[in-house]
Write an enzyme that holds these catalytic residues in place. Structure first.
Site, PDB file in Angstrom:
ATOM      1  CG  HIS A 169      49.504  29.729  54.980  1.00 27.02           C
ATOM      2  ND1 HIS A 169      49.481  29.236  56.259  1.00 27.02           N
ATOM      3  CD2 HIS A 169      50.800  30.102  54.762  1.00 27.02           C
ATOM      4  CE1 HIS A 169      50.688  29.296  56.792  1.00 27.02           C
ATOM      5  NE2 HIS A 169      51.496  29.836  55.900  1.00 27.02           N
ATOM      6  CD  GLU A 219      45.485  26.168  54.351  1.00 23.59           C
ATOM      7  OE1 GLU A 219      45.870  25.283  55.129  1.00 23.59           O
ATOM      8  OE2 GLU A 219      46.254  27.019  53.848  1.00 23.59           O
ATOM      9  CB  CYS A 238      48.985  27.398  60.061  1.00 24.24           C
ATOM     10  SG  CYS A 238      48.240  28.920  59.407  1.00 24.24           S
ATOM     11  CB  CYS A 282      44.734  28.604  57.545  1.00 24.71           C
ATOM     12  SG  CYS A 282      45.885  29.477  56.454  1.00 24.71           S
TER      13      CYS A 282
END
Length: 162
Positions: free
Chosen positions: A80, A82, A106, A109
């Protein structure tokens, strides 16, 4: 006497714009997410977008969202935005930083955000707000004292000719 421009971007517009522009680097055919991490004195520290780890060819690994075999979907391979932004940072500590992201983080993260000391998350969209992952993310960030809020859209249109 000349006066300064009055139509310049606000810090939030600038950093969310950088996050969204970063997301445009993603090769994911369904979801492009970008992230920008900023210091307390408004300096960009790192950026990231969702994609596969370095060395994992985006021509060879799957981009499918669904399939009988989880190993033939993108979810077990993709990183992801992040986490990519956190891992891309090589300047030391991210303690006290702000994170701008185009989609609410999420739970995985959120763990990384909390652990590295980021204190605030500004997100553009929260379209998965009713999922277990996002509910857990919000629960953990609240417990850890990480503030989060939705970016207040200004509807400003920015055009860049490349």
């Amino acid at each position: 006497m000349y006066e300064k421009r009055k139509d310049y971007l606000s810090w939030d517009e600038y950093f969310m714009g950088v996050a969204m522009l970063s997301g445009m680097r993603s090769k994911d055919p369904n979801t492009q997410v970008g992230c920008c991490i900023v210091s307390q004195d408004n300096k960009i520290l790192s950026m990231g977008y969702n994609g596969f780890p370095t060395g994992c060819s985006d021509d060879e690994f799957p981009w499918a969202r669904e399939g009988e075999d989880p190993l033939e979907t993108k979810y077990v391979y993709s990183t992801h935005s992040e986490l990519n932004a956190i891992l891309n940072y090589s300047g030391g500590s991210l303690a006290g930083a702000r994170l701008y992201v185009s989609l609410f983080p999420c739970n995985e993260c959120a763990k990384a955000i909390i652990q590295c000391g980021i204190r605030e998350v500004i997100y553009a969209e929260d379209k998965y707000s009713d999922t277990t992952s996002v509910i857990a993310s919000k629960r953990m960030m609240e417990a850890a004292g990480v503030k989060y809020h939705q970016y207040q859209k200004t509807d400003r249109e920015v055009t860049i000719r490349l």
